[in-house]
Design an enzyme around this catalytic site. Structure first.
Site, PDB file in Angstrom:
ATOM      1  CG  HIS A 198      -2.113   0.930   1.064  1.00  0.00           C
ATOM      2  ND1 HIS A 198      -2.021   2.186   0.525  1.00  0.00           N
ATOM      3  CD2 HIS A 198      -3.419   0.750   1.382  1.00  0.00           C
ATOM      4  CE1 HIS A 198      -3.214   2.758   0.523  1.00  0.00           C
ATOM      5  NE2 HIS A 198      -4.087   1.900   1.027  1.00  0.00           N
ATOM      6  CD  GLU A 327     -11.572  -1.494  -0.203  1.00  0.00           C
ATOM      7  OE1 GLU A 327     -10.736  -0.584  -0.075  1.00  0.00           O
ATOM      8  OE2 GLU A 327     -12.096  -2.076   0.758  1.00  0.00           O
ATOM      9  CD  GLU A 343     -11.684   3.654   0.743  1.00  0.00           C
ATOM     10  OE1 GLU A 343     -11.443   2.753  -0.078  1.00  0.00           O
ATOM     11  OE2 GLU A 343     -10.996   3.869   1.755  1.00  0.00           O
ATOM     12  CB  CYS A 345      -9.714   6.909   1.677  1.00  0.00           C
ATOM     13  SG  CYS A 345      -9.781   6.819   3.467  1.00  0.00           S
ATOM     14  CB  CYS A 423      -9.009   4.205   6.018  1.00  0.00           C
ATOM     15  SG  CYS A 423     -10.270   3.506   4.944  1.00  0.00           S
TER      16      CYS A 423
END
Lengths: 655, 655
Positions: A198, A327, A343, A345, A423
């Protein structure tokens, strides 16, 4: 610190709209999230989708740090990246403190900093899961470990904390961790030559470079970007090595390299694929590193990704990520409105990615996209009470579908209080009080200043002080005041938003021709005090999507100002899919009890006349319609009243 | 055997349409599937959806039996229910043999029977996975073990094999297994008081009762139906007991009781929920057991499920199952056209469930649904070459979406040769040669005979011999001939399909008034030889869905005869979503090289005129259209030419 004075210009936001949000962050979100981190809040933690493996019992973030610090007994709980919740909270608190100092907040932040110091290993390592549970696997499962992801959020928190308080202790913690990382990672024998699954440390290191001016951080960011995808087998090899060393546990997991954007070198990744948040975090780092290192190939790769997103893979709200599975991005024009991810984020990631690109390329397209994200897909991520959050920001919701069709279990019809994977809420909390970052831009030589966002604020720059004040509601008038001019050759570029029409401009009282280049009205300073006044209309815009977007074909969406609109069941009858809008929309300013002072849009519509009972299938009958009004509200404030249907794209009934 | 002579009436199908399919089963599917079971076919085995855990290396079915029989070394491979592939192959072979005896097929079947005999444990137990890999877990993981599911398919194969050949050896194997099961299961101390997670033995026991007349089988079926859901904790308790006994492996799995239809007693399950195939298999057993035991409560429960399916949860093709997650039903009117499941096995299950209900309730609604399934969602499960199969039968396909959006990975645009989970291909192979089952129905007292399906055939019943012959293509004429009448009071009910109009009827040359009751034209025999001749038109039917079906709102679908139609890219331009049908459809009989003699439907349409390049979103422009013709083909034969888009529901452009 902050030597060049350019990145963190002393901008002060005075917009009532944003001040309200900053107040919510300070008074609601920070205390609420602090309680969550300390497992003191009595809220229901929901899983972000229908998956029984998502941890939803508690947050346990502070407890994890206490255990790692040896101050508490117990096991780690939560995701591998649970630590980042604390780092993002600190960043949010610091950004808030910077806007409005507060002793209590400072005390809490200091407590956190001390706890983090205590939790850090002697060699600088810091990741409570691996410290508590699996020290033998430190840096050895990078496909999923999120160790450098958390390091990135630590660095971002450290910079924000230092900027807000002048206290460099968290920078020191970061530096110790970075030293540990630099020892472990690299191309040399015995080093790990790969990047975290990530992306995040890459963009954080750019931010640390901006704060310190130390180019080593930039080089490390470049290293992580550059090593990614060079050996697509890297993650698998790590696991095989663990197996060989007898420290591998469980079966050999499937590694989806596209999900991780590690299937090929980043510079060859010219279209957005895989996990949407990771993609834009990576692209932000690419753009930032490229900008400071003058790497045009890397910059162009980042721009290609951005172009591809905004021209083919972005929802009209600025949301990104077309599927819950991974996602992820899917393919061009694939923008399903009821199963998407979008999302919160990812929206914030796109905002930041875009703001970095804007540094090297002045064009209103960037400001337009940032604005679209800010006022729509980002703000929709939180409720107006600041205590409920969306992970997924849908374009269309039917509460029954969310409840009963598992393909839509991630598409929630109401904002939960907290998530197993938390998150998004702290990401909002850290971004809102940093809104000043996105308003202005100043050239390296300080001779040009751009006003990108129309947000009431003042900005004190090297060659001038700028102030902007807007009255969108009553007078439809905006005033830009430039004072304290040090250099009369300084150029000011005022973005003229596309959502205005009939714009007239007066400079020091004299009407001028409004010439717009690349979306900006250019003004060369000629006096020590200039007032630019604009008057305009704010029409209701009616949008169509490219016909290749199947989900929006035959539909229209509305906008006024920067706001995309949505129909909600609270204002209308149910079965929103049976409405066909037809005729002239009218905007009306209202003062709603829950939603506050907003403009609603009323659109004439026809609604299918339903005759009950009717069979499942029947031979064609010419449909009959009833004349109805359809009321729309700004998308960001949906789901603050009753639970019900919502949709952004509405059937087009013609003109 | 077959004492009452009613269930397996000597019906002989002469329909060229169905004879061709039976020929495909005999000449293509059976040899092809035999090679697969023996791991001799060189085809690509695909996973039915995007899940890396699905076994796709090989079939290994025969090998599993050889290993269980001690004739080969090795491990079990494949799903827990892999054995059922062999049982279904035997049933298909037997049904085929019954229609057209063939020595080679008989030899192969005998080989299988002997292999199964050898694989069976001394105590009658038979499930190669547990025999080879986990004998300690026999009957101890019923939530997933499929042991009784496989027993059910063994029983069905045994009955078909006995009916076709008179050889009772497989019945004996079944009886030994049933004895083993009866010993292990029941309400007494030390017995297991629960049912298999996957229903199937229940319906198979009804079939064995029908074949033998032995009511014990019916009682066992009733026991398994009745025990289901009585203790929703049953499966979990089994696992806990295994744990206590030290034979549990891995973590404690999540048990989705609704998926298993074990959340409450079956008689209280009044709407279809959970796994669609399991649901209709269970409901078929409910209807059958209730019918023979005269249990009206159980029968009513089954009918409620059926009503709910056909009035609110069934696709226009007869497909069921609205989501891939759990391959399940969702909720009323939730029938998404591009993410549904519509498994071939579920269609077959609905066909059989409906045919059982028809025994106790004479109403054309049952025949209508059976026909809808047979000619649409069932037949679409296979290619015209008999060597490629769909698991999922979508109503709308875009190959790019199937490839690039993981939410649609299960929606294949072309039929694979074989699947990791190979339930559907042999299910088709066993059903097609048993098509004669669905055509006629005779009352218990033999005084009434129903002609339910219009399929060229002869049927020799107790009181009359019936023959039907149709010319749908040229003369639009059907003839029903009744001879050998033994009882002049016998009533014949001829279903008059809803897809005809202008129907005229002549009885022995004399025109009669066509009186229709419950969908049937009733004829009381008055002579030893009667000819009923009907002439009619076969109009193109234009359907709409209930407006609550969001995915089909504003759309229409077409039908001619029993066939639902679809537009395919092979006959049209791409971007089928941009067509709006408008005007009179015309049916044209053609002889297609690949598709054979079919009627196509040409519909006038307008297609959006696309101007390239266009941005992702743009301000409303009045759309311009081009006049186009849209050609439709029967849905069942889609995906036999080029890979491309397909859709059943087409935008309604008005009349």
């Amino acid at each position: 610190m902050n030597d060049n004075g350019k990145i963190f210009s002393p901008v002060h936001v005075t917009s009532p709209f944003w001040e309200k949000y900053m107040e919510i962050v300070k008074e609601k979100m920070l205390p609420f999230q602090w309680d969550i981190l300390n497992d003191k809040a009595t809220v229901k933690i929901e899983s972000e989708r229908d998956d029984v493996n998502i941890p939803t019992e508690k947050s346990h973030v502070i407890a994890n740090f206490l255990i790692a610090a040896g101050k508490k007994e117990g096991n780690h709980y939560g995701w591998l990246f649970q630590d980042s919740d604390l780092y993002k909270w600190i960043e949010a608190a610091a950004n808030t403190y910077r806007v409005k100092p507060d002793e209590h907040l400072l005390t809490l932040m200091e407590t956190c900093v001390e706890l983090i110091e205590e939790a850090q290993d002697a060699d600088g390592y810091l990741s409570t899961f691996y410290q508590i549970e699996k020290p033998q696997l430190k840096f050895r499962r990078l496909m999923e470990s999120h160790e450098l992801y958390c390091a990135g959020h630590l660095i971002e928190a450290a910079v924000a904390y230092a900027e807000a308080t002048g206290d460099l202790r968290l920078i020191a913690v970061s530096d110790r961790f970075i030293a540990c990382i630099k020892k472990a990672f690299g191309p040399n024998e015995g080093q790990i030559n790969g990047a975290d699954g990530h992306q995040e440390i890459e963009l954080a290191l750019v931010r640390l470079y901006e704060f310190t001016g130390n180019k080593n951080y930039l080089d490390l960011s470049y290293y992580f970007l550059n090593v990614r995808g060079q050996d697509p087998d890297f993650y698998h090899k790590q696991l095989l090595e663990n197996e060989k060393n007898g420290i591998h546990e469980g079966h050999m997991p499937h590694i989806d390299l596209v999900y991780l954007q590690a299937h090929k070198p980043v510079i060859e990744q010219l279209e957005p694929r895989g996990h949407a948040v990771r993609m834009v975090y990576m692209a932000q780092a690419m753009a930032g590193t490229a900008y400071y290192l003058n790497d045009s190939a890397l910059l162009n790769a980042a721009k290609k990704i951005w172009e591809s997103i905004v021209s083919k893979r972005m929802y009209i709200t600025g949301g990104i990520g077309s599927t819950v599975r991974g996602e992820a991005f899917t393919y061009d024009y694939d923008l399903p409105t009821d199963t998407m991810y979008c999302e919160t984020c990812a929206a914030i990631g796109l905002l930041n990615f875009t703001s970095v690109l804007q540094k090297s390329d002045k064009n209103n397209a960037y400001a337009d996209i940032m604005e679209r994200v800010l006022y729509n897909s980002m703000l929709s991520g939180m409720s107006l009470d600041g205590e409920h959050f969306f992970y997924v920001n849908p374009l269309e919701v039917d509460p029954e579908a969310s409840l009963k069709n598992p393909d839509k279990s991630h598409v929630k019809a109401t904002r939960p209080s907290w998530f197993g994977c938390a998150c998004c809420p702290p990401n909002l909390a850290r971004t809102i009080p940093a809104i000043q970052r996105y308003i202005y831009d100043e050239s390296e030589d300080t001779k040009r200043i751009w006003i990108n966002q129309w947000i009431d604020s003042t900005g004190a720059f090297e060659n001038a002080t700028l102030q902007q004040q807007h009255d969108f509601r009553n007078k439809k008038e905006s005033t830009f005041t430039i004072t304290n001019t040090n250099d009369l050759e300084t150029e000011i570029f005022i973005r003229i938003p596309y959502w205005l029409d009939n714009v007239s401009v007066w400079v020091n009282g004299e009407e001028k021709v409004l010439e717009i280049t690349d979306g900006y009205f250019k003004l060369i300073l000629f006096s020590n005090s200039i007032e630019v006044r604009l008057t305009y209309n704010m029409p209701v815009l009616k949008w169509q999507a490219n016909p290749n977007v199947k989900s929006a074909y035959g539909k229209v969406a509305f906008q006024k100002g920067p706001f995309i609109y949505a129909a909600e069941e609270s204002d209308n009858e149910s079965a929103l899919h049976l409405y066909h809008v037809k005729g002239e929309p009218v905007a009306i300013d209202i003062e709603d009890e829950v939603l506050g002072p907003i403009s609603v849009i009323d659109v004439p519509a026809q609604k299918l006349e339903q005759t009950e009972p009717s069979s499942l299938y029947y031979l064609y009958q010419k449909p009959g319609y009833l004349e109805k009004n359809l009321r729309l509200i700004p998308y960001y404030c949906w789901a603050n009243r009753d639970t019900g249907e919502m949709r952004v794209w509405l059937n087009d009934g013609g003109e």
